[in-house]
Write a protein that holds these residues in place. Structure first.
Motif, PDB file in Angstrom:
ATOM      1  N   ASP A  62       0.719  -1.422  -0.164  1.00  0.00           N
ATOM      2  CA  ASP A  62      -0.145  -0.126  -0.104  1.00  0.00           C
ATOM      3  C   ASP A  62       1.054   1.295   0.017  1.00  0.00           C
ATOM      4  O   ASP A  62       1.622   1.484   0.770  1.00  0.00           O
ATOM      5  CB  ASP A  62      -1.522  -0.252   1.019  1.00  0.00           C
ATOM      6  CG  ASP A  62      -1.740   1.222   1.834  1.00  0.00           C
ATOM      7  OD1 ASP A  62      -1.518   1.701   0.424  1.00  0.00           O
ATOM      8  OD2 ASP A  62      -2.632   1.115   1.829  1.00  0.00           O
ATOM      9  N   ILE A  72      -1.224  10.294  -7.312  1.00  0.00           N
ATOM     10  CA  ILE A  72      -1.549   9.779  -8.937  1.00  0.00           C
ATOM     11  C   ILE A  72      -2.807  10.516  -9.320  1.00  0.00           C
ATOM     12  O   ILE A  72      -3.298  10.787  -9.148  1.00  0.00           O
ATOM     13  CB  ILE A  72      -1.315   9.000  -8.868  1.00  0.00           C
ATOM     14  CG1 ILE A  72      -2.750   7.668  -8.727  1.00  0.00           C
ATOM     15  CG2 ILE A  72      -0.173   7.745  -8.546  1.00  0.00           C
ATOM     16  CD1 ILE A  72      -2.879   6.233  -8.992  1.00  0.00           C
ATOM     17  N   ILE A  74      -5.426   9.935 -12.485  1.00  0.00           N
ATOM     18  CA  ILE A  74      -5.291   9.043 -13.579  1.00  0.00           C
ATOM     19  C   ILE A  74      -6.859   9.933 -14.166  1.00  0.00           C
ATOM     20  O   ILE A  74      -7.664   9.769 -13.760  1.00  0.00           O
ATOM     21  CB  ILE A  74      -5.669   7.378 -12.758  1.00  0.00           C
ATOM     22  CG1 ILE A  74      -4.585   6.945 -11.860  1.00  0.00           C
ATOM     23  CG2 ILE A  74      -6.283   6.799 -13.669  1.00  0.00           C
ATOM     24  CD1 ILE A  74      -5.369   5.999 -11.033  1.00  0.00           C
ATOM     25  N   ILE A  83     -11.242   2.493  -6.240  1.00  0.00           N
ATOM     26  CA  ILE A  83      -9.757   2.073  -6.624  1.00  0.00           C
ATOM     27  C   ILE A  83      -9.429   2.013  -5.843  1.00  0.00           C
ATOM     28  O   ILE A  83      -9.464   2.175  -4.938  1.00  0.00           O
ATOM     29  CB  ILE A  83     -10.020   2.353  -8.196  1.00  0.00           C
ATOM     30  CG1 ILE A  83      -9.305   3.988  -7.546  1.00  0.00           C
ATOM     31  CG2 ILE A  83     -10.497   2.784  -9.207  1.00  0.00           C
ATOM     32  CD1 ILE A  83      -7.947   4.731  -8.588  1.00  0.00           C
ATOM     33  N   ILE A  85      -5.081   1.386  -4.878  1.00  0.00           N
ATOM     34  CA  ILE A  85      -3.505   0.923  -5.736  1.00  0.00           C
ATOM     35  C   ILE A  85      -2.891   0.224  -4.995  1.00  0.00           C
ATOM     36  O   ILE A  85      -2.662   0.960  -3.414  1.00  0.00           O
ATOM     37  CB  ILE A  85      -3.330   2.566  -5.758  1.00  0.00           C
ATOM     38  CG1 ILE A  85      -4.300   3.403  -6.735  1.00  0.00           C
ATOM     39  CG2 ILE A  85      -2.327   3.283  -6.194  1.00  0.00           C
ATOM     40  CD1 ILE A  85      -4.706   5.316  -6.543  1.00  0.00           C
ATOM     41  N   TYR A  86      -2.023  -0.123  -5.987  1.00  0.00           N
ATOM     42  CA  TYR A  86      -0.935  -0.624  -5.055  1.00  0.00           C
ATOM     43  C   TYR A  86       0.385  -0.554  -5.681  1.00  0.00           C
ATOM     44  O   TYR A  86       0.222  -0.355  -7.385  1.00  0.00           O
ATOM     45  CB  TYR A  86      -1.188  -2.508  -5.087  1.00  0.00           C
ATOM     46  CG  TYR A  86      -2.639  -2.897  -5.070  1.00  0.00           C
ATOM     47  CD1 TYR A  86      -2.751  -3.309  -2.985  1.00  0.00           C
ATOM     48  CD2 TYR A  86      -3.305  -3.057  -5.325  1.00  0.00           C
ATOM     49  CE1 TYR A  86      -3.270  -3.523  -2.648  1.00  0.00           C
ATOM     50  CE2 TYR A  86      -4.844  -3.349  -4.593  1.00  0.00           C
ATOM     51  CZ  TYR A  86      -4.559  -3.293  -3.124  1.00  0.00           C
ATOM     52  OH  TYR A  86      -5.900  -4.047  -2.447  1.00  0.00           O
ATOM     53  N   VAL A  87       1.696  -0.839  -5.225  1.00  0.00           N
ATOM     54  CA  VAL A  87       3.362  -1.100  -5.945  1.00  0.00           C
ATOM     55  C   VAL A  87       3.364  -1.994  -5.741  1.00  0.00           C
ATOM     56  O   VAL A  87       3.520  -2.812  -4.999  1.00  0.00           O
ATOM     57  CB  VAL A  87       3.954   0.619  -5.304  1.00  0.00           C
ATOM     58  CG1 VAL A  87       3.347   1.665  -5.528  1.00  0.00           C
ATOM     59  CG2 VAL A  87       4.141   0.257  -4.351  1.00  0.00           C
ATOM     60  N   PRO A 105       2.654   2.182 -10.511  1.00  0.00           N
ATOM     61  CA  PRO A 105       1.980   1.411  -9.696  1.00  0.00           C
ATOM     62  C   PRO A 105       0.266   0.881 -10.612  1.00  0.00           C
ATOM     63  O   PRO A 105       0.181   0.439 -11.677  1.00  0.00           O
ATOM     64  CB  PRO A 105       0.812   2.518  -8.889  1.00  0.00           C
ATOM     65  CG  PRO A 105       0.218   3.778 -10.137  1.00  0.00           C
ATOM     66  CD  PRO A 105       2.014   3.329 -11.362  1.00  0.00           C
ATOM     67  N   VAL A 107      -3.517  -0.824 -10.238  1.00  0.00           N
ATOM     68  CA  VAL A 107      -4.571   0.357 -10.251  1.00  0.00           C
ATOM     69  C   VAL A 107      -5.858  -0.643 -10.900  1.00  0.00           C
ATOM     70  O   VAL A 107      -5.676  -1.684 -11.669  1.00  0.00           O
ATOM     71  CB  VAL A 107      -5.037   0.779 -11.050  1.00  0.00           C
ATOM     72  CG1 VAL A 107      -6.348   2.046 -10.602  1.00  0.00           C
ATOM     73  CG2 VAL A 107      -4.171   2.354 -11.026  1.00  0.00           C
ATOM     74  N   GLN A 117      -1.530  -1.917 -14.787  1.00  0.00           N
ATOM     75  CA  GLN A 117      -0.331  -1.259 -14.595  1.00  0.00           C
ATOM     76  C   GLN A 117      -0.186  -0.400 -15.044  1.00  0.00           C
ATOM     77  O   GLN A 117      -0.416   0.054 -16.285  1.00  0.00           O
ATOM     78  CB  GLN A 117       1.034  -2.150 -14.669  1.00  0.00           C
ATOM     79  CG  GLN A 117       2.153  -1.519 -13.884  1.00  0.00           C
ATOM     80  CD  GLN A 117       3.471  -2.396 -14.364  1.00  0.00           C
ATOM     81  OE1 GLN A 117       4.023  -3.564 -15.485  1.00  0.00           O
ATOM     82  NE2 GLN A 117       4.244  -2.054 -13.009  1.00  0.00           N
TER      83      GLN A 117
END
Lengths: 143, 72
Positions: A62, A72, A74, A83, A85-87, A105, A107, A117
């Motif tokens: 996270d 970010i 989008i 949504i 969001i992860y990295v 990231p 999404v 991605q």
């Protein structure tokens, strides 16, 4: 459903954890179906496990826990309002030197379970930011 | 590879929806304007390659990390 994994062996996972990449993880165009599993309750880490390839798993984080200022923008008509969001984390042998890819990231549209991605062109981010920047001494970085 | 010559201000069309315009030319770089539908992803190739490489390097291959995580 039953999922074969290298890391966890054969596991049983509910269908609601399944996500579909409509825009692929770059370099993995043939891998579209994954499950997303939280490492454990309240953990900032998640596992992204391929349904097709037991050996393919990523550790996600996270970003807002490790990088509170992360932001970010989008613009994508395919993405709904809810949504997540992860990295993607790149693990280092020394765990505290592990990095996160903030420029690209993952999404996920929570309702449709569609994932992307995305690449943040023109952002200040790179593919490698230390997760535990505060804990890393300057000497560790230089050495 | 198709190679063609364009002057400043001239464009090429990729299909009907994508227009690439030469905006500025200097000694070793050109500035390019692109008009494309939003669903067309436009990436600098070196960034694309770097992300692809980072993704490949991020595959978790060993269970060793699990112990570390359980302590976090």
């Amino acid at each position: 459903m039953k999922v074969r994994t290298l890391l966890f062996g054969d596991i049983e996972i509910g269908d609601e954890y399944k996500i579909e990449f409509v825009s692929p993880i770059l370099g993995f165009e043939d891998e579209r179906e994954f499950v997303l599993i939280r490492e454990k309750d309240d953990s900032p880490f998640f596992w992204l496990q391929s349904l097709k390839t037991p050996e393919l798993a990523f550790l996600l984080a996270d970003p807002f826990i490790f990088f509170p200022d992360y932001s970010i923008n989008i613009e994508d008509s395919h993405i709904g309002e809810k949504i997540a969001i992860y990295v993607i984390v790149a693990l280092n042998e020394d765990f505290k030197l592990s990095t996160a890819n903030l420029i690209a990231p993952i999404v996920i549209d929570i309702e449709s379970k569609k994932a992307f991605q995305i690449v943040l062109e023109d952002s200040p981010y790179t593919t490698r930011h230390y997760l535990f920047e505060d804990e890393i001494s300057n000497s560790a970085l230089v050495g | 590879m198709l190679v063609l010559t364009r002057k400043r201000g001239q464009s090429i069309l990729l299909g009907e929806a994508i227009e690439v315009t030469i905006l500025e030319i200097s000694r070793d770089s050109v500035k390019i304007g692109i008009n494309a539908p939003k669903n067309v992803e436009i990436l600098r190739k070196e960034l694309y390659e770097e992300i692809k490489k980072t993704n490949l390097e991020s595959i978790v291959k060993s269970r060793d990390i699990l112990k570390e995580l359980s302590e976090k």
